[in-house]
Motif scaffolding. Structure first.
Motif, PDB file in Angstrom:
ATOM      1  N   THR A 140      28.279  29.493 -50.898  1.00 57.25           N
ATOM      2  CA  THR A 140      28.745  28.243 -51.513  1.00 57.25           C
ATOM      3  C   THR A 140      29.341  28.520 -52.884  1.00 57.25           C
ATOM      4  O   THR A 140      30.423  28.020 -53.229  1.00 57.25           O
ATOM      5  N   THR A 183      32.670  30.280 -52.547  1.00 56.61           N
ATOM      6  CA  THR A 183      33.719  29.343 -52.147  1.00 56.61           C
ATOM      7  C   THR A 183      34.179  28.513 -53.330  1.00 56.61           C
ATOM      8  O   THR A 183      35.386  28.318 -53.549  1.00 56.61           O
ATOM      9  N   ALA A 218      35.427  29.088 -47.150  1.00 53.11           N
ATOM     10  CA  ALA A 218      34.946  27.745 -46.782  1.00 53.11           C
ATOM     11  C   ALA A 218      34.644  27.656 -45.298  1.00 53.11           C
ATOM     12  O   ALA A 218      33.650  27.036 -44.889  1.00 53.11           O
ATOM     13  N   LEU A 258      31.461  29.392 -44.661  1.00 46.11           N
ATOM     14  CA  LEU A 258      30.363  28.552 -45.128  1.00 46.11           C
ATOM     15  C   LEU A 258      30.063  27.445 -44.122  1.00 46.11           C
ATOM     16  O   LEU A 258      28.894  27.169 -43.813  1.00 46.11           O
ATOM     17  N   ALA A 259      31.093  26.801 -43.617  1.00 46.15           N
ATOM     18  CA  ALA A 259      30.898  25.716 -42.646  1.00 46.15           C
ATOM     19  C   ALA A 259      30.143  26.218 -41.422  1.00 46.15           C
ATOM     20  O   ALA A 259      29.215  25.558 -40.925  1.00 46.15           O
ATOM     21  N   GLN A 302      26.462  27.291 -42.305  1.00 46.28           N
ATOM     22  CA  GLN A 302      25.558  26.143 -42.468  1.00 46.28           C
ATOM     23  C   GLN A 302      24.932  25.756 -41.131  1.00 46.28           C
ATOM     24  O   GLN A 302      23.801  25.251 -41.079  1.00 46.28           O
ATOM     25  N   ASP A 352      25.431  18.543 -46.685  1.00 44.99           N
ATOM     26  CA  ASP A 352      26.010  19.797 -47.166  1.00 44.99           C
ATOM     27  C   ASP A 352      26.831  20.484 -46.081  1.00 44.99           C
ATOM     28  O   ASP A 352      27.854  21.115 -46.370  1.00 44.99           O
ATOM     29  N   THR A 353      26.388  20.362 -44.828  1.00 44.67           N
ATOM     30  CA  THR A 353      27.150  20.951 -43.732  1.00 44.67           C
ATOM     31  C   THR A 353      28.484  20.234 -43.567  1.00 44.67           C
ATOM     32  O   THR A 353      29.541  20.868 -43.443  1.00 44.67           O
ATOM     33  N   ALA A 392      30.967  21.233 -46.245  1.00 38.25           N
ATOM     34  CA  ALA A 392      31.591  22.534 -46.004  1.00 38.25           C
ATOM     35  C   ALA A 392      32.705  22.428 -44.963  1.00 38.25           C
ATOM     36  O   ALA A 392      33.782  23.009 -45.132  1.00 38.25           O
ATOM     37  N   THR A 409      35.677  20.641 -46.565  1.00 36.50           N
ATOM     38  CA  THR A 409      36.391  21.536 -47.478  1.00 36.50           C
ATOM     39  C   THR A 409      37.236  22.538 -46.706  1.00 36.50           C
ATOM     40  O   THR A 409      38.379  22.843 -47.094  1.00 36.50           O
ATOM     41  N   LEU A 443      31.178  20.549 -52.329  1.00 29.90           N
ATOM     42  CA  LEU A 443      30.390  21.629 -51.733  1.00 29.90           C
ATOM     43  C   LEU A 443      28.905  21.372 -51.964  1.00 29.90           C
ATOM     44  O   LEU A 443      28.128  22.290 -52.194  1.00 29.90           O
TER      45      LEU A 443
END
Length: 285
Positions: free
Chosen positions: A28, A31, A52, A55-56, A59, A70-71, A74, A77, A96
């Motif tokens: 995170t 990113t 990103a 990260l997605a 998650q 938060d998921t 991501a 984003t 984020l």
């Protein structure tokens, strides 16, 4: 800038195959830092998109249904950055997490010659039901993406097929392009990607799309089950972000869900609340 999203020696996309899951807080922060650099270095946009998207997907290791905010942040984003990479962007905030916001500055459209990154950008836009972004991505000149010499011909035919489909061009053109995708994905025609990657990962969205446009519900369900099994077989015990979500399959399943295909929302590698749209929120831009 060619081939940001390349196959490594094992035929896995730009992620290696770590035994240990990525550190989500660290990813995170990375990113956020990548997005912050874009203001002074627009070339950092490609790196930011890759981060990103990782990260997605990462998650979803701890939140496989994509139920948490938060998921979603991501994924949103990743959509913003993927679209910006190929079609430009007006200033907008990227979230984020509750207290972590970075501004994406205005950028002109300068699409890179990166076919796989374009597919990633389109897939996340489909999953997040971003019709305007899908339309803009499909206006990216195919000639630009053909400059990517790191991919096989079938990847470019697949891109052409998707651009035809989402641009409402004639069905004859779609069928011809889809046929070319299938023919050039045969073992004798592939020179870049490893066979197991083509068969178990890369071709599966094509097979699902074929069933989608023919509206064959039973064949689609069978192909989706087989594709999920292939995804699991290919990635094995890898903790890589791409192992957590079958992105191309999720995109095709999202289209099928919206066409009211019979669909079990609880399926491995297909986050439930993205597939059934319950987590989808507005995305700036």
């Amino acid at each position: 800038m060619k081939g940001l999203v390349r196959l490594d020696g094992a035929g896995r996309l730009a992620t290696r195959t770590p035994a240990k899951a990525p550190d989500v807080p660290e990813l995170t922060r990375a990113t956020a830092e990548s997005i912050a650099r874009i203001a002074t270095d627009p070339a950092a946009l490609g790196e930011a998109f890759g981060s990103a998207l990782a990260l997605a997907q990462a998650q979803c290791a701890n939140d496989p249904g994509a139920a948490h905010l938060d998921t979603w942040d991501a994924w949103a984003t990743a959509v913003q950055l993927g679209s910006a990479l190929f079609t430009g962007v007006q200033p907008q905030d990227c979230h984020l997490g509750e207290d972590l916001v970075r501004q994406l500055p205005a950028l002109a459209a300068e699409p890179p010659a990166d076919a796989r990154a374009w597919l990633d950008a389109l897939y996340v836009a489909i999953v997040c039901r971003q019709r305007d972004r899908i339309a803009r991505l499909c206006q990216v000149p195919l000639e630009t993406l053909r400059q990517d010499d790191s991919v096989d011909a079938y990847v470019l035919h697949w891109i052409d097929t998707l651009q035809i489909y989402f641009s409402d061009r004639p069905m004859d053109d779609l069928v011809e392009s889809l046929r070319a995708t299938m023919e050039t994905s045969m073992p004798g025609a592939v020179t870049h990607a490893p066979t197991d990657f083509v068969n178990q990962v890369d071709y599966q969205p094509v097979a699902l799309f074929h069933r989608l446009i023919t509206r064959d519900h039973a064949a689609f369900a069978e192909a989706l089950a087989e594709a999920r099994t292939d995804h699991a077989r290919y990635w094995g015990e890898s903790a890589a972000p791409r192992a957590q979500v079958a992105l191309g399959l999720l995109a095709m399943a999202s289209l099928a869900y919206d066409y009211e295909f019979p669909m079990d929302a609880e399926q491995p590698y297909l986050p439930r609340y993205l597939l059934n749209r319950e987590r989808i929120e507005d995305i700036p831009g």
